[in-house]
Design a protein around this motif. Structure first.
Motif, PDB file in Angstrom:
ATOM      1  N   ALA A   1       8.534  66.124 -66.297  1.00  0.00           N
ATOM      2  CA  ALA A   1       7.745  65.072 -66.948  1.00  0.00           C
ATOM      3  C   ALA A   1       6.272  65.479 -66.983  1.00  0.00           C
ATOM      4  N   CYS A   2       5.813  66.079 -65.889  1.00  0.00           N
ATOM      5  CA  CYS A   2       4.401  66.490 -65.836  1.00  0.00           C
ATOM      6  C   CYS A   2       4.087  67.499 -66.933  1.00  0.00           C
ATOM      7  N   ILE A   3       4.978  68.476 -67.108  1.00  0.00           N
ATOM      8  CA  ILE A   3       4.748  69.502 -68.131  1.00  0.00           C
ATOM      9  C   ILE A   3       4.861  68.883 -69.529  1.00  0.00           C
ATOM     10  N   ALA A   4       5.909  68.102 -69.739  1.00  0.00           N
ATOM     11  CA  ALA A   4       6.146  67.566 -71.082  1.00  0.00           C
ATOM     12  C   ALA A   4       5.060  66.579 -71.494  1.00  0.00           C
ATOM     13  N   LEU A   5       4.551  65.836 -70.532  1.00  0.00           N
ATOM     14  CA  LEU A   5       3.592  64.781 -70.862  1.00  0.00           C
ATOM     15  C   LEU A   5       2.145  65.194 -70.539  1.00  0.00           C
ATOM     16  N   ASN A   6       1.889  66.496 -70.566  1.00  0.00           N
ATOM     17  CA  ASN A   6       0.534  67.046 -70.360  1.00  0.00           C
ATOM     18  C   ASN A   6      -0.194  66.355 -69.211  1.00  0.00           C
ATOM     19  N   ALA A   7       0.493  66.255 -68.091  1.00  0.00           N
ATOM     20  CA  ALA A   7      -0.072  65.465 -66.992  1.00  0.00           C
ATOM     21  C   ALA A   7      -1.263  66.143 -66.334  1.00  0.00           C
ATOM     22  N   MET A   8      -2.130  65.313 -65.820  1.00  0.00           N
ATOM     23  CA  MET A   8      -3.256  65.774 -65.034  1.00  0.00           C
ATOM     24  C   MET A   8      -2.957  65.366 -63.593  1.00  0.00           C
ATOM     25  N   ILE A   9      -2.962  66.323 -62.679  1.00  0.00           N
ATOM     26  CA  ILE A   9      -2.716  66.006 -61.275  1.00  0.00           C
ATOM     27  C   ILE A   9      -4.082  65.785 -60.625  1.00  0.00           C
ATOM     28  N   ILE A  10      -4.284  64.588 -60.133  1.00  0.00           N
ATOM     29  CA  ILE A  10      -5.586  64.247 -59.571  1.00  0.00           C
ATOM     30  C   ILE A  10      -5.512  64.310 -58.053  1.00  0.00           C
ATOM     31  N   THR A  11      -6.314  65.190 -57.465  1.00  0.00           N
ATOM     32  CA  THR A  11      -6.317  65.289 -56.002  1.00  0.00           C
ATOM     33  C   THR A  11      -7.659  64.797 -55.476  1.00  0.00           C
ATOM     34  N   ASN A  12      -7.812  64.881 -54.150  1.00  0.00           N
ATOM     35  CA  ASN A  12      -9.056  64.383 -53.557  1.00  0.00           C
ATOM     36  C   ASN A  12     -10.263  65.238 -53.909  1.00  0.00           C
ATOM     37  N   ASN A  13     -10.027  66.472 -54.450  1.00  0.00           N
ATOM     38  CA  ASN A  13     -11.226  67.190 -54.854  1.00  0.00           C
ATOM     39  C   ASN A  13     -11.180  67.857 -56.229  1.00  0.00           C
ATOM     40  N   ARG A  14     -10.146  67.593 -56.998  1.00  0.00           N
ATOM     41  CA  ARG A  14     -10.156  68.157 -58.365  1.00  0.00           C
ATOM     42  C   ARG A  14      -9.070  67.513 -59.230  1.00  0.00           C
ATOM     43  N   LYS A  15      -9.114  67.916 -60.503  1.00  0.00           N
ATOM     44  CA  LYS A  15      -8.057  67.521 -61.430  1.00  0.00           C
ATOM     45  C   LYS A  15      -7.439  68.809 -61.955  1.00  0.00           C
ATOM     46  N   VAL A  16      -6.131  68.904 -61.890  1.00  0.00           N
ATOM     47  CA  VAL A  16      -5.476  70.133 -62.354  1.00  0.00           C
ATOM     48  C   VAL A  16      -4.458  69.753 -63.422  1.00  0.00           C
ATOM     49  N   ILE A  17      -4.458  70.509 -64.518  1.00  0.00           N
ATOM     50  CA  ILE A  17      -3.462  70.265 -65.558  1.00  0.00           C
ATOM     51  C   ILE A  17      -2.111  70.803 -65.074  1.00  0.00           C
ATOM     52  N   ALA A  18      -1.025  70.103 -65.411  1.00  0.00           N
ATOM     53  CA  ALA A  18       0.303  70.423 -64.874  1.00  0.00           C
ATOM     54  C   ALA A  18       0.673  71.897 -65.040  1.00  0.00           C
ATOM     55  N   ASP A  19       0.363  72.463 -66.208  1.00  0.00           N
ATOM     56  CA  ASP A  19       0.679  73.870 -66.462  1.00  0.00           C
ATOM     57  C   ASP A  19       0.146  74.811 -65.380  1.00  0.00           C
ATOM     58  N   LYS A  20      -0.970  74.420 -64.803  1.00  0.00           N
ATOM     59  CA  LYS A  20      -1.591  75.281 -63.785  1.00  0.00           C
ATOM     60  C   LYS A  20      -1.161  74.872 -62.379  1.00  0.00           C
ATOM     61  N   PHE A  21      -0.607  73.687 -62.282  1.00  0.00           N
ATOM     62  CA  PHE A  21      -0.297  73.133 -60.957  1.00  0.00           C
ATOM     63  C   PHE A  21       0.953  73.773 -60.341  1.00  0.00           C
ATOM     64  N   PHE A  22       2.024  73.871 -61.150  1.00  0.00           N
ATOM     65  CA  PHE A  22       3.300  74.388 -60.617  1.00  0.00           C
ATOM     66  C   PHE A  22       3.273  75.906 -60.663  1.00  0.00           C
ATOM     67  N   ARG A  23       3.407  76.529 -59.494  1.00  0.00           N
ATOM     68  CA  ARG A  23       3.197  77.968 -59.406  1.00  0.00           C
ATOM     69  C   ARG A  23       4.502  78.751 -59.292  1.00  0.00           C
ATOM     70  N   GLY A  24       5.513  78.180 -58.709  1.00  0.00           N
ATOM     71  CA  GLY A  24       6.767  78.919 -58.480  1.00  0.00           C
ATOM     72  C   GLY A  24       7.659  78.073 -57.614  1.00  0.00           C
ATOM     73  N   MET A  25       8.731  78.695 -57.115  1.00  0.00           N
ATOM     74  CA  MET A  25       9.700  77.935 -56.340  1.00  0.00           C
ATOM     75  C   MET A  25       9.044  77.283 -55.120  1.00  0.00           C
ATOM     76  N   PHE A  26       9.071  75.965 -55.028  1.00  0.00           N
ATOM     77  CA  PHE A  26       8.455  75.198 -53.941  1.00  0.00           C
ATOM     78  C   PHE A  26       6.986  75.556 -53.755  1.00  0.00           C
ATOM     79  N   GLU A  27       6.346  75.938 -54.827  1.00  0.00           N
ATOM     80  CA  GLU A  27       4.976  76.412 -54.701  1.00  0.00           C
ATOM     81  C   GLU A  27       4.097  75.727 -55.737  1.00  0.00           C
ATOM     82  N   THR A  28       2.940  75.226 -55.259  1.00  0.00           N
ATOM     83  CA  THR A  28       1.979  74.626 -56.179  1.00  0.00           C
ATOM     84  C   THR A  28       0.606  75.195 -55.844  1.00  0.00           C
ATOM     85  N   CYS A  29      -0.416  74.765 -56.589  1.00  0.00           N
ATOM     86  CA  CYS A  29      -1.755  75.267 -56.297  1.00  0.00           C
ATOM     87  C   CYS A  29      -2.461  74.430 -55.220  1.00  0.00           C
ATOM     88  N   LEU A  30      -1.718  73.478 -54.626  1.00  0.00           N
ATOM     89  CA  LEU A  30      -2.346  72.612 -53.617  1.00  0.00           C
ATOM     90  C   LEU A  30      -2.787  73.384 -52.386  1.00  0.00           C
TER      91      LEU A  30
END
Ligand SMILES: Cc1cc2nc3c(=O)[nH]c(=O)nc-3n(C[C@H](O)[C@H](O)[C@H](O)COP(=O)(O)OP(=O)(O)OC[C@H]3O[C@@H](n4cnc5c(N)ncnc54)[C@H](O)[C@@H]3O)c2cc1C
Lengths: 261, 792
Positions: free
Chosen positions: A123-152
């Motif tokens: 849903a995040c990828i399809a709906l161009n989601a913005m992931i909002i964290t306590n110190n930044r906003k990341v677009i979904a395409d950049k957020f999911f990095r690999g298996m069980f891996e994110t940019c968090l």
């Protein structure tokens, strides 16, 4: 389960401060607790973030739907507002696991965990989601990095996920018969700016199938997908589905999603 | 008073189970108890080189750590196979030793090697991680098909073969096959299943240092048998110093028939460490070490005439026993399987040949239906295949081969006392709207879906008993059942039964039959079971034997009570015994209409006298009290039968199978409580449909169980089932006074072939093996598409 220190954070700042390489946030606990019980994971500190009011809730504006990180699947599934503007998102939440899981599991936990078979990442990828964290906003395409891996980062807390309301969209999944995670899940969304075909379950991480979206750009219909070739290379293979079957199902479920758009 | 047999009496168990008040083994906590954690082999096959417990023993809270060495020193015996099966050549079966803690070698992942006792569960777990075990890992034998060509797992057991058993006459079969117009051939697997009782196994042991008595609370289907084995073979304690209690048990399905390693080890250890012990399995341990079910490879052949008459049948099966032979392990694929191989049909000649082999997997034992589902699956699949090859309707070919007269001497062993297979199938045909199938198929096709219909007709041999018969076949004990019925002085009745309820609702069913026999209100009747200190002895619950064997023992004990009561009543009423009639709880003298209730008689039996006069209501020679017991050993098994019809809809695009309709018409003889019977059928169907569509236990080549959690082992869920359409026919059993036949296993027996016949029908006859998962079905659809386009 190994012993650990339990903390209940009163705000995001405290949660972030308590976090370390040896800690986990406790949202729904639907992933963290079973893996601790099975001895697959152990933590020194468990930081409960459920009491942080700010992290929960649903806001709908003209262009976006913003869902707080600790909002439960059941809340998304039952949200009248979401059903009105992005019905496919509510339907996705309704199809996660079982009632017990939906009554506890959260969107933030699901995305932070990035299970290759989880529904929300699509849903995040399809709906161009913005992931909002306590110190930044990341677009979904950049957020999911690999298996069980994110940019968090370890101390980073997801606060909310902001979805773009599409013109049309639909999510279809072939559930794993045992867990009901996605063996293959395809989220098709048509935006003014373009078409996304987000696929989960099939590979080690959610991805946007550009071959299918290209075909749909020319002709937004199920039959347009007929001639697209989906290769099985890089696809997951397990006792429930071989790579070849998954590749075929990506097409079948993409078609189903387009038909239901 | 209206008879309670046949009525929908509300379950007495409901209140405590539905309000969370059940008392299970894990609910029991004893003062000063220690917690046990078993250390299990992570390897499927290995030699144990060395166990070093020194560091673990020093870990916080540890009370003791015991290994196979200690077991050997104390001469504690191992687990046993309860049935001795002979091979076709007359030789005895070969069973490996199965010590409760492995000493020299481990043979499956989960095989227990050592046990830690500590003050808390966390401390026990922490210490378990400090125990160092050196293994020499050996190549595991896991493929059933290749087992006999693999290295021998156990010393002295050639080809890993326990026995090569034959039932039937090879020559007769050959002659029949020579005369056949057509031979139908079928190769099938019966997938391996994990029973998955809702309650994991557990035991809590108390050792009384004063009386030197061990009490073992455990999750067992047959506590008396567990005590017998633990005493006679385990040597843990003499039977009089051993009490086994199985309180509420949350499902067994056969997996809790066995006495397990943990119960022996903890019972023995509690005496050694002089502390109570608690052990509760975690779900992973249940997956790894509960006995599994099924797991056969079968080649079958059916000889037929062109007009669909059966002439002969061959069944060649390899059955997986797992690493060791357990209580019903050796009989399940032989006498519980072979005799039923020819199904409900007149079959002039037949044989069943079974090779039972050892592999490096969890032991395989009885699982709901035990042998009969495997037999029924084979015959019902091949009968359908015959119908396809002969161009006949599946109902027509079955009708053509049914026996029409009863008693019916079935080909291989059984003399079936009663039945009416034609009536059952006709009823199922009608209830399922069989004739409307073509229209429904058309409708499915208009939506791009495939639709298939499947039929099964089955019989089974249950109410497992006749002691002389089962002992002749190799059973180590007699399979009667006992009951004791006690009238208390104030009029309530306590019934002690050797059967055990772990979901079967004996508290209700047994009270219904007692109420009918004694004319006492059902509220005043209590059923006591599951405790070797209460009641006489028992053989336990499995093989749908509780009502047909245990229930009849209760009826017979009640009849003795009524007879003694009559003698007392006659004396009290100053009438001749012949003039006294017992009806609805009252002894009545017809001529004078004088009467005494059975409660008054019971009271008098305990207080035999009146003030100011020497006068006893007890007839000469009768002793005070109103307590009777009975051991019932029936003349034969009982033979339920039925016809099931299922319809599936298949999505050829995804391979998804949706079970759309399921009709079950069963003949269980007399039905005591229709609600409970329907519940039993529902449960059996759920498990049978699970086998057909979703469940499969898989090991990888190295012997690791891949499906060791619910994330991978696919238990069916409510949304996998349609509303079940149940019907009943009734021919009474002639071998017991109630006419009952047993209903616990029917669903699990009939559903797999019913559903698979429907799936294969939807696939135009293309065969696939269970479970019919989406990918398998999708592949079959792809192959059909390919061969259709090639043909075109
Ligand atoms: C039986 C079962 C079936 C399931 N089926 C499905 C399914 O069909 N589809 C599906 O998509 N999922 C499924 N799930 C997963 C479930 O949906 C949960 O969403 C998922 O487990 C994680 O969410 P949680 O809130 O429980 O996270 P938790 O378990 O509490 O946390 C998981 C991880 O996320 C981190 N985390 C949590 N919240 C935050 C935050 N706000 N910021 C940063 N990090 C955070 C934690 O540190 C932890 O590492 C299933 C789970 C189970 C147990």
């Amino acid at each position: 389960m190994k012993t650990f220190n339990y903390h209940s954070a009163k705000d995001v700042k405290e949660a972030s401060k308590l976090a370390s390489p040896n800690s986990a946030f406790l949202a729904g606990g639907m992933t963290t607790l079973p893996s601790m019980k099975l001895g697959l994971a152990s933590y020194k500190d468990i930081i409960d973030i459920k009491k942080i009011k700010k992290l929960s809730g649903i806001k709908v504006s003209a262009k976006t739907v913003t869902i707080g990180a600790t909002t439960k699947h059941v809340e998304v599934a039952n949200s009248k507002e979401i059903k009105k503007v992005i019905p496919s998102l509510a339907a996705l939440a309704e199809g996660i696991g079982d009632p017990q899981v939906r009554n506890r599991g959260t969107i933030g936990g699901s995305i932070a965990n990035n299970d290759p078979a989880a529904d929300y990442p699509s849903a995040c990828i399809a709906l161009n989601a913005m992931i909002i964290t306590n110190n930044r906003k990341v677009i979904a395409d950049k957020f999911f990095r690999g298996m069980f891996e994110t940019c968090l980062k370890k101390t980073e807390v997801i606060e909310a996920i902001e979805f773009e309301i599409p013109q049309k969209s639909n999510y279809q999944k072939l559930p794993n018969p045992a867990s009901r995670y996605a063996v293959v899940g395809v989220y098709v969304a048509k935006h003014k700016s373009g078409i996304n075909v987000a696929v989960t379950g099939a590979k080690s991480c959610v991805y946007n199938d550009s071959d299918i979206s290209d075909a749909l750009k020319k002709n937004f219909s199920a039959s347009a997908i007929d001639n697209v070739k989906v290769s099985s290379s890089g696809m997951n293979s397990d006792i429930h589905a071989s790579a070849d079957y998954r590749a075929n199902m990506v097409k079948v479920f993409a078609k189903k999603a387009v038909e239901a758009c | 008073m209206a008879s309670l047999v046949g009525s929908r009496v509300e379950r007495k168990e409901d209140k405590r189970f539905l309000t969370g008040k059940g008392r299970y083994t894990a609910d029991i906590n004893l003062a000063n108890q220690t917690y046990a954690v078993f250390i299990r082999s992570p390897h499927a096959r290995a030699k144990i080189k060395k166990i070093d417990t020194s560091k673990a023993l020093k870990s916080s809270g540890v009370v003791d750590i015991l290994t196979g060495e200690h077991i050997a020193t104390d001469k504690i015996g191992g687990l046993i196979a309860g049935w001795a099966i002979r091979s076709e050549d007359g030789s005895e079966m070969k069973c490996p030793a199965n010590p409760p803690l492995a000493k020299d070698s481990v043979n499956f992942v989960g095989d227990p090697v050592a046990v830690v006792f500590a003050e808390s569960l966390d401390e026990a777990k922490a210490a378990a991680e400090l125990v160092k075990i050196d293994y020499k890992v050996l190549k595991a034998v896991t493929s059933l098909a290749d087992t006999m060509n693999s290295e021998a797992i156990h010393d002295g057991i050639d080809k890993n073969l326990c026995y090569d058993w034959l039932l039937g006459d090879r020559q007769k079969v050959k002659d029949a096959f020579d005369k056949a117009d057509k031979i139908i051939k079928l190769d099938i697997t019966n997938n391996r299943l994990i029973p998955n009782a809702m309650e994991p196994r557990a035991c809590v042991i108390d050792y009384n240092t004063a009386s030197e008595e061990i009490t073992c609370y455990t999750t067992s289907q047959n506590p008396h048998l567990s005590r017998l084995i633990m005493s006679a073979f385990g040597g843990v304690a003499p039977e009089n110093k051993l009490r086994v209690v199985a309180p509420d048990v949350g499902g067994g399905f056969g997996s809790k028939i066995n006495l397990y390693n943990e119960e022996i080890v903890c019972s023995w250890a509690a005496k050694k460490i002089e502390r109570p012990i608690k052990w509760v399995a975690e779900r992973t341990e249940s997956f790894l070490t509960d006995t599994h079910g099924r797991d056969h490879i079968t080649h079958a052949e059916l000889a037929v005439t062109n007009d669909g008459k059966f002439l002969g049948f061959k069944n060649e099966t390899i059955a997986n026993l797992g690493a060791y032979a357990r209580v019903f392990g050796t009989v399940t694929p032989t006498y519980l399987f072979g005799p039923c191989a020819t199904g409900v049909y007149v079959m002039p000649a037949a044989y069943s040949n079974v090779k039972a082999v050892y592999t490096n997997t969890a032991p395989v034992d009885a699982y709901r239906g035990a042998g009969r589902p495997e037999a029924t699956y084979t015959i019902e699949r091949i009968v359908d295949k015959a119908a396809i090859e002969l161009g006949m309707d599946p109902i027509e070919i079955r009708m053509k081969n049914f026996p029409t007269e009863f008693p019916f001497k079935q080909t291989l062993v059984h003399q079936i006392d009663s039945g009416d297979y034609v009536a059952g199938l006709n009823k199922a045909k009608e209830m399922s709207d069989y004739d409307g199938f073509a229209a429904r198929k058309k409708d499915s096709e208009s939506r791009g879906k495939l639709r298939g219909i499947g039929v099964t007709t089955y019989f089974e041999a249950c109410g497992i008993a006749p002691s002389p018969v089962v002992m002749m076949l190799g059973c180590g004990v007699g399979l009667w059942e006992s009951a004791e019925v006690r009238f208390n002085p104030t009029g309530q009745v306590t019934v002690y039964t050797g059967s055990h309820s772990h979901g079967q609702s004996h508290q209700t069913t047994f009270a219904q039959i007692t109420a009918d026999e004694l004319g006492v209100p059902i509220e005043n009747i209590d059923i006591v079971h599951g405790d070797t200190d209460k009641g006489t002895f028992g053989m336990g619950t499995y093989g749908s034997r509780s009502l047909t064997v245990g229930g009849i023992a209760i009826v017979n004990a009640c009849k003795k009570i009524v007879a003694k009561g009559k003698r007392i009543a006659a004396k009290m009423l100053e009438a001749s015994e012949d003039d006294v009639e017992f009806k609805d709880g009252e002894y009545v003298v017809a001529k004078s209409n004088k009467k005494k209730t059975i409660g008054e008689v019971a009271f008098a039996s305990y207080l035999p006298g009146v003030r100011d006069e020497v006068k006893s209501p007890l007839p000469e020679g009768d002793e005070p009290g109103l307590i009777e017991s009975s051991f019932f050993d029936p003349a034969n098994f009982s033979f339920p039968a039925g016809s099931h019809i299922a319809e599936v809809e298949v999505d050829p695009e995804t391979g998804n199978v949706r079970l759309d309709k399921y009709t079950a018409v069963d003949d269980f003889g007399t039905i005591v409580n229709p609600t409970i019977v329907e519940g039993q059928v529902h449960g059996g169907l759920a498990q049978g449909i699970g086998q057909a569509l979703t469940e499969n236990a898989e090991y990888d080549e190295s012997g690791q169980l891949i499906t060791a959690s619910y994330m991978d082992y696919t238990m069916p869920r409510a949304d996998n089932f349609p509303e079940f359409n149940l019907g009943f026919t009734c021919t009474k059993a002639t071998t017991n006074p109630l006419g009952v036949k047993g209903c616990g296993e029917a669903g699990a027996i009939a559903a797999p072939p019913t559903v698979m016949n429907a799936v294969i029908n939807a696939l135009g006859g293309r065969e696939i093996q269970m479970p019919a998962t989406a990918e398998k079905v999708w592949k079959a659809c792809q192959q059909n598409k390919k061969s259709n386009s090639e043909a075109a």
